[in-house]
Structure formats: C-alpha cells, structure tokens
Scaffold this motif. Structure first.
Motif, mmCIF file in Angstrom:
data_model
loop_
_atom_site.group_PDB
_atom_site.id
_atom_site.type_symbol
_atom_site.label_atom_id
_atom_site.label_comp_id
_atom_site.label_asym_id
_atom_site.label_seq_id
_atom_site.Cartn_x
_atom_site.Cartn_y
_atom_site.Cartn_z
ATOM 1 N N LEU A 12 6.039 0.955 1.670
ATOM 2 C CA LEU A 12 6.166 -0.321 1.995
ATOM 3 C C LEU A 12 6.692 -1.436 3.328
ATOM 4 O O LEU A 12 5.982 -2.298 3.170
ATOM 5 N N GLY A 15 3.515 -2.146 4.189
ATOM 6 C CA GLY A 15 2.372 -2.601 3.641
ATOM 7 C C GLY A 15 3.516 -4.663 4.225
ATOM 8 O O GLY A 15 2.585 -5.386 3.976
ATOM 9 N N MET A 16 4.676 -4.672 5.639
ATOM 10 C CA MET A 16 4.349 -5.741 5.161
ATOM 11 C C MET A 16 3.933 -5.788 6.467
ATOM 12 O O MET A 16 4.099 -7.343 6.861
ATOM 13 N N SER A 19 1.123 -7.135 5.497
ATOM 14 C CA SER A 19 1.251 -8.987 5.167
ATOM 15 C C SER A 19 1.174 -9.744 6.443
ATOM 16 O O SER A 19 1.304 -10.816 6.947
ATOM 17 N N ALA A 160 9.805 -4.304 9.254
ATOM 18 C CA ALA A 160 9.352 -4.943 8.397
ATOM 19 C C ALA A 160 10.737 -5.978 8.756
ATOM 20 O O ALA A 160 10.219 -6.820 7.775
ATOM 21 N N ILE A 255 2.442 -12.230 0.820
ATOM 22 C CA ILE A 255 3.602 -10.438 1.303
ATOM 23 C C ILE A 255 3.698 -9.796 0.153
ATOM 24 O O ILE A 255 3.556 -8.407 0.467
ATOM 25 N N ILE A 256 3.739 -9.827 -1.347
ATOM 26 C CA ILE A 256 4.092 -9.468 -2.786
ATOM 27 C C ILE A 256 2.329 -8.561 -2.176
ATOM 28 O O ILE A 256 2.463 -7.142 -2.532
ATOM 29 N N LEU A 259 2.868 -5.827 0.078
ATOM 30 C CA LEU A 259 3.454 -4.661 -0.635
ATOM 31 C C LEU A 259 2.759 -3.537 -1.392
ATOM 32 O O LEU A 259 3.110 -2.081 -1.419
ATOM 33 N N GLY A 262 0.239 -1.997 0.658
ATOM 34 C CA GLY A 262 0.757 -0.625 1.468
ATOM 35 C C GLY A 262 1.167 0.762 0.196
ATOM 36 O O GLY A 262 0.762 1.790 0.789
ATOM 37 N N VAL A 263 2.023 -0.356 -0.480
ATOM 38 C CA VAL A 263 2.382 1.621 -1.005
ATOM 39 C C VAL A 263 1.181 1.868 -2.133
ATOM 40 O O VAL A 263 1.160 3.774 -2.182
#
Lengths: 309, 358
Positions: A12, A15-16, A19, A160, A255-256, A259, A262-263
C-alpha cells in the motif's frame, strides 16, 4: 498472517509513492491531452535540483541549519520547475496544439531527453543524497495482536502521508479555487473553455507547473529512499500501469490504481516470485493493469470512451 | 523539367497499377538499388559499414515493421523491441537446437515466432485503444525482457541471457566481413520493402488503413477489426522479428536482452514518427536520421569544443548529445509533424512543375 499484513502494508505504501508519480501524468493529460512521457525526467530533474541546492545553499550562505537549507532548496526547486514548465509551453507545446496523440507523446519524449541531458549537465551525474530528515528506523505495530508485531518502515509511512496530503490539497485546488475551475473547464473542452475567455497557454503553464511540483515531491521522497541518480527516470515506467489502470483522466484513479498496483506487485513478488525465478514485479504490474483494462478499456475511473462515426 | 509525367499514357490496368508508375521513379529506384549493391561496396571502407550502414539497414527493416503497425494500422506500440528480442532468441534457438538448420531459415522462422508472439500480445488491441494500448504494449516489452533474462531454456542456460553465434552461412557463402553483412542485410531489406509496399497497396493494407482512419466506420463497411488488427500485429512482428534476428546474429554476433530494451522500442517509434507515418520511404529516412545523428554529434561536439578552446569531457558530450537529440526531435515534430517523407513528397510535387510552375 502478520507477514501477509506486513507485505500488504508495504504494498500500500509503495503504491502511494507510485500514485505520486502517476498524478503528474494524470494532471497533464487531463488538462492538455498530452501523454507526458517526460514525467520521469521531470522527477529526476527536480530531485537533482533539490539535492544540489540543499548542498550549495548552505555553502554559499555559510549556514548549517539543515531545515532552513532544505526549505530554501525546496523554494528554489519550485521556482526552477516553474521555469521549466514555462519553457516547455513556450518552446514546444504551443506549436503542437491539435496534433495527434502519438506526435505529442514523441514530443514529450524529446523533452525528456533534453531534461535528462540538461539536468545532468548543470547538476552533475553522480549519485546524490537528499536528506530532509526522514526517520529511517522501522517501528513495530500491533504487538498486542500478533506475536512479534508488524514491522513498518517509518520512512514509507511518512512518504505515504505526504502523498495523501498532496492529493487532498490538489483536490481542494481543483474544486475550490478559480484557477482549479478553469483547469477543469479546459480539461472538459478546450474550445468551449477558450470561448469563455480562459487563456489556454497560461492554463498549460500552470498545469505543467503543478505537475512539476508533484514531480519534485515524488523526487524528494524517492530520492531520499534510493538516492538521486539517473535510474530515477525509470520510476515513470513503474507508474505507467498505475495511470492506465486508474484511468488517464482521473485523479482518484491514480490513487486507487497506485494502491492496487503496489499491493499486487508486492504480493506477487512474495508469493509468486519464488516459483518463477523472481523479478516479476515490473511486468506483473503491466499484466495486472491489462487485465483490468480488458474489462474497462478506459481504466477504472476514466471517462467513458464514446465512439461516433 | 526532367521529372514530369505528361506524355506518359497508361494503356493497360497493369501499367496503371505498377508499384512505381512513373518511369523516372522506376529508373531512379533501380539505379539506387544497383548503386547500393555494386557502388557502395566499392567506395566505402569497413568502419562505415560496421558503424553506420549495417545498423541502418537492419533498423530500417525494423522501422518498416513498426510503420506497418503504427503508420498503417494506427496502433501505437511501445513493445517493438520485444518483438525483435523474440525474433533474435527464437532464431538463435532454431540455429543451435536443430542440426543443419540453414541460417536464413532460422532467421525467417524467428520472424514467424515473433509474429505468433505479436498476435498474442496484440490481442488486447481488440478491446483497448489509443494511448491505453500504447502503455499496454509495454507489458510485452517488460515480459520478454524478463523472460530472456530469467528463463534459462530460452538462452541455452547462459548467464544473464547473453548468447553468441558463429558467423552465419548462406549456401556456402560465409558472412563474416562487414561487406558481406552489408550485402546480406541489403538483400533482405530490398525483398522485404518490396513485399511491404505491395502489402499496403493490397486488400490487407487497405483494411489496415481503414481501421487506422476510423475503426468504427471501418467495421460498419464490413471490415473485420479482429482480422485487420491481428494481421497488422503479425506482419509487423514478423518484420521486427527478422530485424531482431539480423541485429543479433549479423550485426552484433553476441548479445543480451539489453540490446532490445525499451530504449530500442522508443528509438524505433522515433524513426517512424520522424521519418513519416504511413509511408514506406519514411522508415528509411527515419532510420537514417536516428542512426546517423548520434554518431555525427559524437564526432562533432569535441571538434566544436576545441574550436572554442573548451575541453569537452566524455560525460558532457553524452549529455549535450541528449539535449541536441531531444531538441531536434521536438523541432522536427513542430516544423513537419508528418515526417521527412512528407517533405520529400512535397519536394517531388514541386519538382513536377519546375521550372514552369504555371
């Protein structure tokens, strides 16, 4: 379970960070229809400026306050990114209005080359450090729930948070200010926006400038993690699946998407990687994005593509 | 004055539909080909062959492949390098795993394998379009980069995917000197260019162009988008695969996956866009521009520096090269977004009327 959560949280947070880079792409695409391949070069350029000025400014002024040096270097870097945005609009984009997407894409690649060369000529091409005082040591969390707790990298966590803050302030900027409204108007329809008196050229400068500042923030965070070096430009390639997954025109999508990617990356690397020889992160992200695209060709939150003959 | 068509009357459909309908064009092209086969080997030294001409020929072939997909069928690809890699490694595997496999057959089979891979990775184009597709094609690029680095079978268990082949042999002609390599590549390029020129004039090429110009409208008039897009991917990947096999086995001799990285893909796309999308000649112009420019800059910059009494370091040269290369690309896109081929076409139109334009 604890290990899974640790991987998940790590995903997560990285992932940020994706983003952050993806945001730059989305901002520019939304406002000008330009798919900006130079975003990676901008991240490198901004990070180089930041790294070098935070070295040079204390030397010039003879002070040794780390915080002040960083603030000054940040201000100077923002100014530089503004000049870069202005020059790009003035020298290149202005003449390329209404060209095809592919041509614009290539133009931004040209810009990326120029920025890479220019940045390394004036700032040097070694590996530099950015020290903005981010804590490096990991912390334990949820020790009462799991045995041994979950290890979290404080640096990632702060990064993040900064990313989240940036996203919130960008959303406020887009929704509440006059300039933000103008930007959205241009994004919706260039001609209509022009006809009600919104100056296109200025809007583009602003958008590139905002994208430059997100690049700067991304550059600082990535730079303090990995060091400022040429390979920072490849971060743009890591962020591309995020952009198409979320939709080229959607800020929340970035953003989504970040995430999810990233995950997905972290989980695949940990649970799938060992079976196929590892190093699958980068193409797995693209494949993941591709799978989503097969169901929604415009990305998760992108504007619906309507075909007219 | 000499380049005009009046007085040339076509009396049969066959005459009307030749590849080069104007005799002057036909003779000029023929002269050019003859000069390339006979004249250049007599005039040019080995360095020029190795540094410029062989890379130029092979990359022209690759650019031709990209042009078929991007210029004629309108599907932007950033995964061209991957197709080249597939072609190169497939040809390598055919060559070492099959006893007595002729080199030319291995190269063509490599192209076919690349075509198959191209169809698989082109399949998303049926659903995903435009810039989304461009980014999606990067999946192929990164997947194959990874596959040739990590899957040992593809590279015959060599470390880090680096492989090498001995000089290849064509019906008893061992291709090892730069001149041989040049002639071999030139032969393939001429054959493939003629094939491409005919493909894009024919049924298939017209379907591609209809899809490029507006795919919904093309579907309405009865063109199957699946067939048209996938054939474009297949043909383009075939060209790229052959080019990749040549690049590896003829130009480099030994190579690793990095030879076909994303930089190569971008370079090929540059060639097509600067040379001219949707023009066969554009591929050659673009390849020439992109191959020669860096070498030219590399040679010129230290000279210019010494002219002003400046010591130019190697790092600086490479950075300034970046800057000039990037700005020239932007400059070209601004002055002629349709590429050098369009400039050439405009020049030819002018020439038809010269010197009496009215």
């Amino acid at each position: 379970m604890a290990f899974f959560l640790e991987t998940l949280l790590g995903g997560l947070m990285s992932g940020m960070l994706y983003s952050l880079v993806a945001l730059g792409f989305v901002l520019i695409f939304k406002a000008s229809g330009v798919f900006n391949f130079a975003q990676g070069a901008m991240v490198l350029f901004a990070a180089l400026a930041m790294a070098r000025f935070s070295e040079w400014i204390p030397a010039w002024l003879g002070m040794d306050n780390l915080f002040m040096a960083n603030v000054l270097a940040f201000a100077v870097s923002v100014a530089i990114m503004f000049v870069v945005a202005w020059l790009i609009e003035r020298l290149a984009l202005r003449y390329l209005v209404n060209q095809e997407g592919a041509t614009l894409l290539m133009a931004t690649l040209g810009i990326a080359y120029v920025l890479d060369g220019f940045g390394q000529t004036i700032f040097g091409s070694d590996i530099y450090k950015i020290d903005v005082g981010m804590p490096k040591e990991p912390v334990m969390m949820l020790e009462s729930v799991f045995e041994g707790g979950i290890l979290i990298n404080k640096e990632d966590f702060i990064a993040a948070l900064i990313a989240a803050l940036l996203v919130i302030s960008l959303s406020v900027f887009f929704q509440k200010t006059a300039t933000g409204r103008a930007l959205r108007a241009v994004a919706a329809d260039h001609q209509a926006a022009q006809s009600i008196g919104i100056p296109l050229g200025r809007i583009w400068v602003i958008v590139w400038c905002v994208a430059g500042i997100t690049a700067l923030v991304a550059g600082i965070i990535w730079g303090s993690k990995l060091g400022v070096q040429f390979s920072l430009t490849t971060i743009a390639l890591r962020a591309l699946p995020v952009v198409i997954l979320g939709g080229l025109t959607s800020v929340p999508g970035a953003i989504i998407g970040g995430l999810i990617i990233g995950v997905g990356e972290k989980l695949s690397e940990v649970y799938l990687g060992p079976y196929v020889g590892g190093g699958i992160e980068i193409w797995f992200a693209y494949m993941l994005a591709l799978v989503f695209l097969l169901f929604r060709p415009q990305g998760l939150f992108g504007e619906k593509i309507i075909d007219r003959v | 004055m000499f380049y005009r068509e009046n007085g040339q009357f076509k009396t049969s459909y066959k005459a009307d539909q030749q590849v080069f309908a104007i005799p002057q064009d036909r003779w000029a092209i023929l002269a050019l080909v003859v000069f390339a086969f006979v004249g250049i080997p007599l005039l040019v030294d080995e360095y020029l062959f190795r540094a410029i001409l062989v890379p130029f020929l092979i990359l022209s072939l690759a650019a031709l492949g990209v042009n078929i997909l991007v210029g004629y069928c309108g599907q932007i690809t950033l995964g061209a390098g991957a197709s080249m890699a597939v072609g190169a490694y497939a040809a390598y595997n055919f060559l070492i795993r099959v006893d007595g496999m002729p080199a030319l057959a291995a190269i063509l089979l490599g192209g076919l394998v690349a075509a198959a891979a191209g169809i698989v990775f082109g399949a998303p184009s049926l659903r995903v379009r435009g810039l989304y597709l461009a980014v999606a094609t990067l999946a192929a690029q990164f997947f194959w980069d990874w596959a040739f680095l990590r899957i040992k079978w593809f590279t015959n268990n060599s470390s880090s995917g680096s492989v090498s082949v001995a000089d290849i042999n064509l019906l008893g002609w061992t291709i090892n000197s730069p001149t041989d390599k040049y002639l071999f590549c030139l032969g393939i390029l001429v054959a493939f260019s003629l094939m491409a020129k005919n493909l894009v004039r024919g049924n298939m090429g017209r379907q591609w162009m209809a899809i490029r110009d507006m795919d919904v409208a093309a579907t309405v008039i009865g063109i199957r988008p699946m067939y048209a897009k996938l054939t474009a991917f297949a043909v383009s990947s075939f060209y790229l695969g052959v080019a990749g096999a040549l690049w590896g086995m003829v130009n480099l001799g030994s190579w690793e996956p990095a030879a076909f990285s994303i930089d190569r893909s971008l370079q090929l796309l540059f060639m097509v866009i600067i040379g001219g999308m949707g023009a066969i000649s554009g591929s050659f112009f673009g390849a020439a521009f992109i191959v020669i420019l860096p070498i030219f800059l590399n040679q010129m910059l230290p000279l210019v520096g010494s002219l002003f009494g400046l010591e130019v370091s190697i790092a600086l040269v490479s950075h300034v090269e970046f800057i000039i290369f990037g700005s020239l690309i932007v400059f070209f896109l601004i002055v002629e977004p349709h590429g050098i081929a369009r400039l050439w076409a405009t020049g030819r139109e002018k020439l038809r009327l010269w010197p009496f334009p009215h």
